[in-house]
Scaffold this motif. Structure first.
Motif, PDB file in Angstrom:
ATOM      1  N   SER A  52      44.806  44.678  37.723  1.00 39.15           N
ATOM      2  CA  SER A  52      44.573  46.116  37.691  1.00 39.15           C
ATOM      3  C   SER A  52      45.535  46.871  38.602  1.00 39.15           C
ATOM      4  O   SER A  52      45.702  46.527  39.768  1.00 39.15           O
ATOM      5  CB  SER A  52      43.139  46.426  38.113  1.00 39.15           C
TER       6      SER A  52
ATOM      7  N   ASP B 274      44.943  49.937  39.384  1.00 41.95           N
ATOM      8  CA  ASP B 274      44.122  51.057  39.854  1.00 41.95           C
ATOM      9  C   ASP B 274      44.210  51.196  41.367  1.00 41.95           C
ATOM     10  O   ASP B 274      44.634  50.269  42.076  1.00 41.95           O
ATOM     11  CB  ASP B 274      42.664  50.826  39.454  1.00 41.95           C
ATOM     12  N   SER B 275      43.782  52.350  41.864  1.00 34.97           N
ATOM     13  CA  SER B 275      43.715  52.567  43.311  1.00 34.97           C
ATOM     14  C   SER B 275      42.283  52.878  43.769  1.00 34.97           C
ATOM     15  O   SER B 275      42.007  52.875  44.961  1.00 34.97           O
ATOM     16  CB  SER B 275      44.649  53.716  43.728  1.00 34.97           C
ATOM     17  N   ASP B 276      41.391  53.127  42.810  1.00 34.97           N
ATOM     18  CA  ASP B 276      39.994  53.449  43.127  1.00 34.97           C
ATOM     19  C   ASP B 276      39.112  52.263  42.707  1.00 34.97           C
ATOM     20  O   ASP B 276      38.840  52.070  41.518  1.00 34.97           O
ATOM     21  CB  ASP B 276      39.582  54.720  42.385  1.00 34.97           C
ATOM     22  N   LYS B 277      38.658  51.485  43.680  1.00 37.93           N
ATOM     23  CA  LYS B 277      37.889  50.283  43.385  1.00 37.93           C
ATOM     24  C   LYS B 277      36.559  50.593  42.716  1.00 37.93           C
ATOM     25  O   LYS B 277      36.150  49.906  41.765  1.00 37.93           O
ATOM     26  CB  LYS B 277      37.647  49.489  44.674  1.00 37.93           C
TER      27      LYS B 277
ATOM     28  N   PHE C 257      42.777  43.084  42.181  1.00 32.27           N
ATOM     29  CA  PHE C 257      42.844  44.477  42.614  1.00 32.27           C
ATOM     30  C   PHE C 257      43.232  44.528  44.084  1.00 32.27           C
ATOM     31  O   PHE C 257      42.618  43.864  44.919  1.00 32.27           O
ATOM     32  CB  PHE C 257      41.477  45.154  42.426  1.00 32.27           C
ATOM     33  N   ASP C 258      44.283  45.306  44.405  1.00 37.56           N
ATOM     34  CA  ASP C 258      44.614  45.509  45.828  1.00 37.56           C
ATOM     35  C   ASP C 258      44.709  46.996  46.172  1.00 37.56           C
ATOM     36  O   ASP C 258      45.049  47.363  47.298  1.00 37.56           O
ATOM     37  CB  ASP C 258      45.898  44.765  46.227  1.00 37.56           C
ATOM     38  N   GLY C 259      44.403  47.857  45.187  1.00 32.93           N
ATOM     39  CA  GLY C 259      44.323  49.292  45.447  1.00 32.93           C
ATOM     40  C   GLY C 259      45.648  50.009  45.605  1.00 32.93           C
ATOM     41  O   GLY C 259      45.681  51.166  46.033  1.00 32.93           O
ATOM     42  N   LYS C 260      46.763  49.379  45.237  1.00 33.46           N
ATOM     43  CA  LYS C 260      48.076  49.960  45.495  1.00 33.46           C
ATOM     44  C   LYS C 260      48.706  50.658  44.292  1.00 33.46           C
ATOM     45  O   LYS C 260      49.871  51.039  44.332  1.00 33.46           O
ATOM     46  CB  LYS C 260      49.017  48.873  46.015  1.00 33.46           C
TER      47      LYS C 260
ATOM     48  N   THR D 149      51.010  47.708  43.162  1.00 29.50           N
ATOM     49  CA  THR D 149      50.181  46.498  43.139  1.00 29.50           C
ATOM     50  C   THR D 149      51.078  45.279  43.286  1.00 29.50           C
ATOM     51  O   THR D 149      52.059  45.120  42.555  1.00 29.50           O
ATOM     52  CB  THR D 149      49.387  46.433  41.822  1.00 29.50           C
TER      53      THR D 149
END
Length: 248
Positions: free
Chosen positions: A176, A178-181, A199-202, A206
């Motif tokens: 993913s 994404d940045s919003d977990k 997921f690392d939120g970056k 990422t």
């Protein structure tokens, strides 16, 4: 005094114009050339990138232009030559470092096809994912994000293939961007996506996406039963490709 002034003005006349001023003019011309004719436009993009990188080596935009040429051209020999040049740049400037990282990732991605894929991480659900230990399975690596419209449109096809072929040896791993977990977790639960997710939120930064040269999503890769990366464009005819590698 007259000599001093004369020397000063001569020096001032030889001084390079500001980069932003030069770039704005040339970038406008390149965009117009690309709009008129893509092939000739790419030649102009490459010419301007080379020119600016020579005159303004401290600026990152000339290298970004060359990076665009490497990704857009159909001349693979030229593309590889440019990418190798970019990958070898001094990356002490953070902005240039991003171009260097992208070039290295793209080179790694191209060199990866047909070879064992090295990918290991702890998923959002706490499980440890290691591609090297999934031999005997056909694995889809899905680089995606909840904010990516085309990614969302692929989900029904991906889920259908998973539901039909999971029991026969098909697995999926989500990466993913994404940045919003919280939003990601809600989306996964709502859409019943049971496979592990990295997921690392970056966002676009990422780590696994950058490491593997992902510059656009959705990007779907297939790994065969031997653990080798065999397809970097698995979106097209996904179910048929999975059946082929499962030998069904």
């Amino acid at each position: 005094m007259a000599l001093i002034c004369s020397s000063y003005f001569l020096h001032a006349e030889e001084k390079k114009p500001p980069f932003d001023e030069v770039f704005k003019k040339l970038d406008t011309e390149v965009r117009a050339a690309l709009k008129k004719d893509r092939t000739e436009g790419l030649k102009e993009l490459e010419r301007v990138g080379n020119l600016l990188s020579k005159d303004y080596p401290e600026e990152h935009m000339p290298y970004a232009m060359l990076n665009a040429v490497a990704r857009m051209t159909s001349d693979q020999e030229k593309s590889l030559k440019i990418l190798k040049r970019l990958a070898a740049l001094d990356d002490s400037n953070p902005q240039i470092a991003r171009v260097v990282s992208q070039a290295k990732g793209e080179l790694k991605k191209r060199e990866a096809l047909g070879k064992p894929l090295d990918m290991k991480f702890t998923a959002m659900d706490g499980s440890v994912v290691d591609i090297s230990k999934m031999k005997g399975k056909v694995v889809l690596i899905d680089f995606w994000a909840t904010w990516c419209g085309p990614c969302i449109r692929e989900i029904p096809s991906v889920k259908k293939t998973y539901e039909e072929l999971n029991a026969k040896g098909f697995e999926i791993i989500g990466i993913s961007l994404d940045s919003d977990k919280g939003k990601l977790e809600d989306f996964i639960a709502k859409n019943d996506m049971p496979w592990p997710q990295f997921f690392d939120g970056k966002g676009w930064k990422t780590s696994l996406a950058q490491e593997h040269g992902i510059s656009s999503i959705p990007a779907m890769w297939l790994v065969n039963k031997e653990g080798n990366l065999v397809d970097q464009n698995a979106r097209s005819d996904l179910e048929e490709k999975v059946k082929k590698y499962l030998a069904l």
